[in-house]
Design a protein around this motif. Structure first.
Motif, PDB file in Angstrom:
ATOM      1  N   LEU A  34      34.064  37.082  48.588  1.00  0.00           N
ATOM      2  CA  LEU A  34      35.401  36.778  49.102  1.00  0.00           C
ATOM      3  C   LEU A  34      36.468  37.435  48.228  1.00  0.00           C
ATOM      4  N   ARG A  35      36.280  37.357  46.915  1.00  0.00           N
ATOM      5  CA  ARG A  35      37.247  37.979  45.989  1.00  0.00           C
ATOM      6  C   ARG A  35      37.301  39.484  46.202  1.00  0.00           C
ATOM      7  N   SER A  36      36.160  40.090  46.452  1.00  0.00           N
ATOM      8  CA  SER A  36      36.120  41.546  46.588  1.00  0.00           C
ATOM      9  C   SER A  36      36.797  42.032  47.867  1.00  0.00           C
ATOM     10  N   THR A  37      36.992  41.157  48.839  1.00  0.00           N
ATOM     11  CA  THR A  37      37.615  41.566  50.095  1.00  0.00           C
ATOM     12  C   THR A  37      39.125  41.350  50.109  1.00  0.00           C
ATOM     13  N   LEU A  38      39.672  40.777  49.043  1.00  0.00           N
ATOM     14  CA  LEU A  38      41.119  40.550  49.006  1.00  0.00           C
ATOM     15  C   LEU A  38      41.857  41.879  49.002  1.00  0.00           C
ATOM     16  N   ASN A  39      42.908  41.951  49.805  1.00  0.00           N
ATOM     17  CA  ASN A  39      43.704  43.175  49.898  1.00  0.00           C
ATOM     18  C   ASN A  39      45.041  42.934  49.203  1.00  0.00           C
ATOM     19  N   PHE A  40      45.169  43.478  48.003  1.00  0.00           N
ATOM     20  CA  PHE A  40      46.366  43.266  47.203  1.00  0.00           C
ATOM     21  C   PHE A  40      47.531  44.140  47.664  1.00  0.00           C
ATOM     22  N   GLU A  41      47.259  45.144  48.479  1.00  0.00           N
ATOM     23  CA  GLU A  41      48.334  46.010  48.975  1.00  0.00           C
ATOM     24  C   GLU A  41      49.059  45.378  50.152  1.00  0.00           C
ATOM     25  N   ILE A  42      48.308  44.790  51.050  1.00  0.00           N
ATOM     26  CA  ILE A  42      48.919  44.213  52.256  1.00  0.00           C
ATOM     27  C   ILE A  42      49.457  42.804  51.994  1.00  0.00           C
ATOM     28  N   GLY A  43      48.675  41.981  51.346  1.00  0.00           N
ATOM     29  CA  GLY A  43      49.089  40.598  51.127  1.00  0.00           C
ATOM     30  C   GLY A  43      49.095  40.247  49.654  1.00  0.00           C
ATOM     31  N   LYS A  44      49.919  40.951  48.895  1.00  0.00           N
ATOM     32  CA  LYS A  44      49.897  40.837  47.434  1.00  0.00           C
ATOM     33  C   LYS A  44      49.961  39.388  46.943  1.00  0.00           C
ATOM     34  N   ASP A  45      50.954  38.637  47.376  1.00  0.00           N
ATOM     35  CA  ASP A  45      51.133  37.264  46.876  1.00  0.00           C
ATOM     36  C   ASP A  45      49.949  36.369  47.209  1.00  0.00           C
ATOM     37  N   ILE A  46      49.562  36.382  48.478  1.00  0.00           N
ATOM     38  CA  ILE A  46      48.450  35.514  48.867  1.00  0.00           C
ATOM     39  C   ILE A  46      47.148  35.971  48.216  1.00  0.00           C
ATOM     40  N   ALA A  47      46.961  37.278  48.099  1.00  0.00           N
ATOM     41  CA  ALA A  47      45.752  37.809  47.465  1.00  0.00           C
ATOM     42  C   ALA A  47      45.686  37.384  46.006  1.00  0.00           C
ATOM     43  N   GLU A  48      46.808  37.431  45.313  1.00  0.00           N
ATOM     44  CA  GLU A  48      46.833  37.010  43.908  1.00  0.00           C
ATOM     45  C   GLU A  48      46.518  35.532  43.768  1.00  0.00           C
ATOM     46  N   HIS A  49      47.072  34.717  44.661  1.00  0.00           N
ATOM     47  CA  HIS A  49      46.807  33.275  44.611  1.00  0.00           C
ATOM     48  C   HIS A  49      45.343  32.962  44.932  1.00  0.00           C
ATOM     49  N   LEU A  50      44.823  33.614  45.953  1.00  0.00           N
ATOM     50  CA  LEU A  50      43.421  33.395  46.307  1.00  0.00           C
ATOM     51  C   LEU A  50      42.493  33.881  45.205  1.00  0.00           C
ATOM     52  N   ASP A  51      42.826  35.018  44.597  1.00  0.00           N
ATOM     53  CA  ASP A  51      42.017  35.543  43.502  1.00  0.00           C
ATOM     54  C   ASP A  51      41.960  34.539  42.353  1.00  0.00           C
ATOM     55  N   ALA A  52      43.108  33.977  42.004  1.00  0.00           N
ATOM     56  CA  ALA A  52      43.155  32.987  40.932  1.00  0.00           C
ATOM     57  C   ALA A  52      42.352  31.738  41.307  1.00  0.00           C
ATOM     58  N   LEU A  53      42.452  31.322  42.554  1.00  0.00           N
ATOM     59  CA  LEU A  53      41.725  30.140  43.012  1.00  0.00           C
ATOM     60  C   LEU A  53      40.221  30.388  43.014  1.00  0.00           C
ATOM     61  N   TYR A  54      39.804  31.544  43.524  1.00  0.00           N
ATOM     62  CA  TYR A  54      38.380  31.885  43.518  1.00  0.00           C
ATOM     63  C   TYR A  54      37.851  31.992  42.090  1.00  0.00           C
ATOM     64  N   SER A  55      38.643  32.533  41.199  1.00  0.00           N
ATOM     65  CA  SER A  55      38.248  32.644  39.795  1.00  0.00           C
ATOM     66  C   SER A  55      38.070  31.253  39.188  1.00  0.00           C
ATOM     67  N   TYR A  56      39.011  30.362  39.476  1.00  0.00           N
ATOM     68  CA  TYR A  56      38.940  28.994  38.967  1.00  0.00           C
ATOM     69  C   TYR A  56      37.672  28.300  39.473  1.00  0.00           C
ATOM     70  N   VAL A  57      37.413  28.414  40.773  1.00  0.00           N
ATOM     71  CA  VAL A  57      36.229  27.773  41.361  1.00  0.00           C
ATOM     72  C   VAL A  57      34.957  28.339  40.733  1.00  0.00           C
ATOM     73  N   SER A  58      34.910  29.632  40.570  1.00  0.00           N
ATOM     74  CA  SER A  58      33.741  30.274  39.963  1.00  0.00           C
ATOM     75  C   SER A  58      33.520  29.776  38.531  1.00  0.00           C
ATOM     76  N   ASN A  59      34.599  29.663  37.779  1.00  0.00           N
ATOM     77  CA  ASN A  59      34.495  29.152  36.400  1.00  0.00           C
ATOM     78  C   ASN A  59      34.028  27.701  36.378  1.00  0.00           C
ATOM     79  N   ARG A  60      34.505  26.906  37.306  1.00  0.00           N
ATOM     80  CA  ARG A  60      34.082  25.503  37.382  1.00  0.00           C
ATOM     81  C   ARG A  60      32.594  25.406  37.713  1.00  0.00           C
TER      82      ARG A  60
END
Length: 105
Positions: A34-60
């Motif tokens: 899911l993280r690898s499919t995030l498009n930071f060019e088209i949806g920068k803000d949402i992609a950054e938030h989702l990336d942080a959330l996915y990272s948090y979940v993965s760390n947990r």
């Protein structure tokens, strides 16, 4: 996918740490995809938030494996379930918008 594997991981007994770890690993693989499919060019803000959330979940989930505890898995399930529900609502909203546009045009 990930939610199903995590629910299965919670059902494993303490003696079956290998299977629990395998199931959590499968969920982490899905989250990585899911993280690898995030498009930071088209949806920068949402992609950054989702990336942080996915990272948090993965760390947990890594914490859950290392500490052999359920709380991080339960938290991950709650977060992923909320995300899934939000995506389903967004899709339904788009369907309704398209249907209204077809009726109006």
């Amino acid at each position: 996918g990930a939610i199903r594997f995590l629910r299965q991981a919670l059902q494993q007994t303490e003696e079956d740490k290998h299977e629990r770890t395998r199931l959590v690993g499968r969920a982490k693989e899905i989250i990585s995809e899911l993280r690898s499919t995030l498009n930071f060019e088209i949806g920068k803000d949402i992609a950054e938030h989702l990336d942080a959330l996915y990272s948090y979940v993965s760390n947990r989930l890594m914490e859950a494996v290392l500490q052999n505890t359920n709380a991080p898995i339960e938290e991950a399930i709650n977060i992923l379930s909320s995300l899934n529900q939000a995506w389903e609502q967004a899709i339904e909203s788009l369907r309704k918008e398209r249907q209204l546009a077809k009726q109006g045009g």
